[in-house]
Design a protein around this motif. Sequence first.
Motif, short mmCIF file in Angstrom:
data_model
loop_
_atom_site.label_atom_id
_atom_site.label_comp_id
_atom_site.label_asym_id
_atom_site.label_seq_id
_atom_site.Cartn_x
_atom_site.Cartn_y
_atom_site.Cartn_z
N ILE A 1 -2.11 15.17 2.33
CA ILE A 1 -3.47 14.63 2.90
C ILE A 1 -2.92 13.38 3.63
N GLU A 2 -3.50 13.17 5.08
CA GLU A 2 -2.75 12.44 5.73
C GLU A 2 -3.15 11.11 6.09
N PHE A 3 -2.87 9.63 6.27
CA PHE A 3 -3.66 7.86 6.13
C PHE A 3 -2.91 7.58 7.46
N ASP A 4 -3.83 6.99 8.10
CA ASP A 4 -3.21 6.35 9.66
C ASP A 4 -1.72 4.87 9.30
N HIS A 5 -2.38 4.88 7.60
CA HIS A 5 -1.42 3.30 7.99
C HIS A 5 -1.02 3.27 6.33
N GLN A 6 -0.07 3.32 5.70
CA GLN A 6 0.40 2.80 4.16
C GLN A 6 -0.93 2.10 3.73
N GLN A 7 -1.72 1.16 4.40
CA GLN A 7 -2.21 0.62 3.62
C GLN A 7 -3.45 1.30 2.85
N THR A 8 -3.99 2.51 3.32
CA THR A 8 -5.02 3.32 3.21
C THR A 8 -4.12 4.47 2.35
N MET A 9 -3.04 4.56 2.72
CA MET A 9 -2.50 5.75 1.76
C MET A 9 -2.27 5.24 0.24
N ILE A 10 -2.14 3.54 0.16
CA ILE A 10 -1.94 3.37 -1.01
C ILE A 10 -2.80 3.22 -1.37
N GLU A 11 -4.00 2.98 -1.00
CA GLU A 11 -5.46 2.72 -1.47
C GLU A 11 -5.71 4.06 -1.98
N ALA A 12 -5.98 5.39 -1.06
CA ALA A 12 -6.19 6.75 -1.92
C ALA A 12 -5.23 7.32 -2.80
N ALA A 13 -3.95 6.71 -3.69
CA ALA A 13 -3.36 6.40 -4.24
C ALA A 13 -3.70 6.30 -5.48
N ALA A 14 -4.69 4.68 -4.99
CA ALA A 14 -4.68 4.28 -6.57
C ALA A 14 -6.19 4.00 -6.73
N ALA A 15 -6.73 5.28 -6.24
CA ALA A 15 -8.00 5.85 -6.29
C ALA A 15 -7.95 6.95 -7.26
N GLY A 16 -6.76 7.89 -6.91
CA GLY A 16 -6.12 8.93 -7.68
C GLY A 16 -5.93 10.64 -6.90
N LEU A 17 -6.18 9.74 -5.21
CA LEU A 17 -6.44 10.99 -4.78
C LEU A 17 -5.20 12.02 -5.24
N GLY A 18 -3.95 11.34 -4.81
CA GLY A 18 -2.96 11.79 -5.01
C GLY A 18 -1.87 11.16 -5.13
N ALA A 19 -0.61 11.30 -4.89
CA ALA A 19 0.81 10.91 -5.44
C ALA A 19 1.15 10.61 -3.37
N ALA A 20 2.33 9.03 -3.58
CA ALA A 20 2.94 8.33 -2.57
C ALA A 20 3.73 7.59 -2.32
N VAL A 21 5.42 8.08 -1.52
CA VAL A 21 6.09 7.01 -1.57
C VAL A 21 5.81 6.22 -1.15
N ALA A 22 5.61 4.83 -1.70
CA ALA A 22 5.53 3.55 -0.84
C ALA A 22 6.59 2.71 -1.81
N GLN A 23 6.70 2.05 -0.25
CA GLN A 23 7.95 0.90 -0.51
C GLN A 23 7.84 -0.47 -1.88
N ARG A 24 8.47 -0.28 -2.70
CA ARG A 24 8.09 -1.46 -3.97
C ARG A 24 7.64 -2.44 -3.66
N PRO A 25 7.74 -3.95 -2.45
CA PRO A 25 7.06 -4.76 -2.13
C PRO A 25 5.62 -4.61 -1.65
N LEU A 26 5.00 -3.38 -1.90
CA LEU A 26 3.92 -3.42 -1.26
C LEU A 26 3.35 -2.85 -2.58
N VAL A 27 3.71 -1.98 -3.75
CA VAL A 27 2.58 -1.79 -4.47
C VAL A 27 2.73 -2.88 -5.92
N GLU A 28 4.17 -3.87 -5.86
CA GLU A 28 3.85 -4.70 -6.83
C GLU A 28 3.06 -4.65 -8.01
N ALA A 29 1.86 -5.56 -7.09
CA ALA A 29 0.97 -5.84 -7.50
C ALA A 29 -0.31 -5.53 -8.65
N ASP A 30 -0.23 -3.80 -7.49
CA ASP A 30 -0.87 -3.18 -8.11
C ASP A 30 -0.48 -2.08 -9.81
#
Length: 288
Positions: free
Chosen positions: A212-241
């Motif tokens: 499932i493709e997204f334009d930016h990492q921001q929306t991809m990470i939100e999709a992962a947090a919403a339970g849509l799937g798994a994403a490879v993310a950079q740790r600084p971008l998700v540390e709060a989550d």
Amino acid sequence: MKPPSLAPSPALPLKALQAFEATMRLGGMGRAAERLGVTHGAVSRQIGLLQQALGHPLFEGPRNARRPTAEADRLWTEIAPAFAALEQAIAGRGRVGRRVRVSCLSTLAARWLIPRLPDFAAAAPDVVVELTESYAALDRTLGGADLAIRMSTADAACPEGLEAVPFMDNAIGVVTAPGGAPDVRLVSRSHPSAWTNWTTQTGRPAPAGGPIEFDHQQTMIEAAAAGLGAAVAQRPLVEADLAGGRLWAPHGFVTDSAVFAVFHRHGETGPPARRFLAWLKQQGDRAG
């Protein structure tokens, strides 16, 4: 006996030199006009006067795509240190000049840098940070910024006229929502090689479902947090989550060859920029 009369020294064209220096540093007369608080026409006229005084052109090409001549490059190399020294001298007195213009990758700005800026404001209350978000490639103008935060690698050539200071390693990992869909692969078009990098680093296979493709990492990470799937993310971008339990990283994080680096023009870091750079390196060390 009367002393010999001395010919008056020619007046130094300071306004014209200021307009020229700003145009070279910021990459265009429009940006220079905005920074100097004058019109585009005023900058153009000052540069025209400077060209007349020097006797040769400083810019060439069509009106909407003017580029510096070799003589302009030589002149700017000679006068830029003097203007940088003047700015540093003024920056240390009162609040004049106490600002730092920072260009940053948009997702890193939103998810990592901005939440930390109150700490910098407390540590340096006399410095104003002007933040812009950009993924643009860098040249010596830095898009009008004093500092630009981008991704880099240890063997990457630094753009001419710039210096790069790495401040944080790039750690990547698979993240997904607790109870989400770990078998569906989420992909960001801005970082299409993320899954390949992760599988190369770890030897683990990517999920078979998706992508499932997204334009930016921001929306991809939100999709992962919403339970849509798994994403490879950079740790600084998700540390709060991760800290808040919105995401978890079942396989942890691994570092790759990339780093977060801050770029600045050679020899042009004034006191506010140096303070921000030192603070940024401290934040990067804590994140590591």
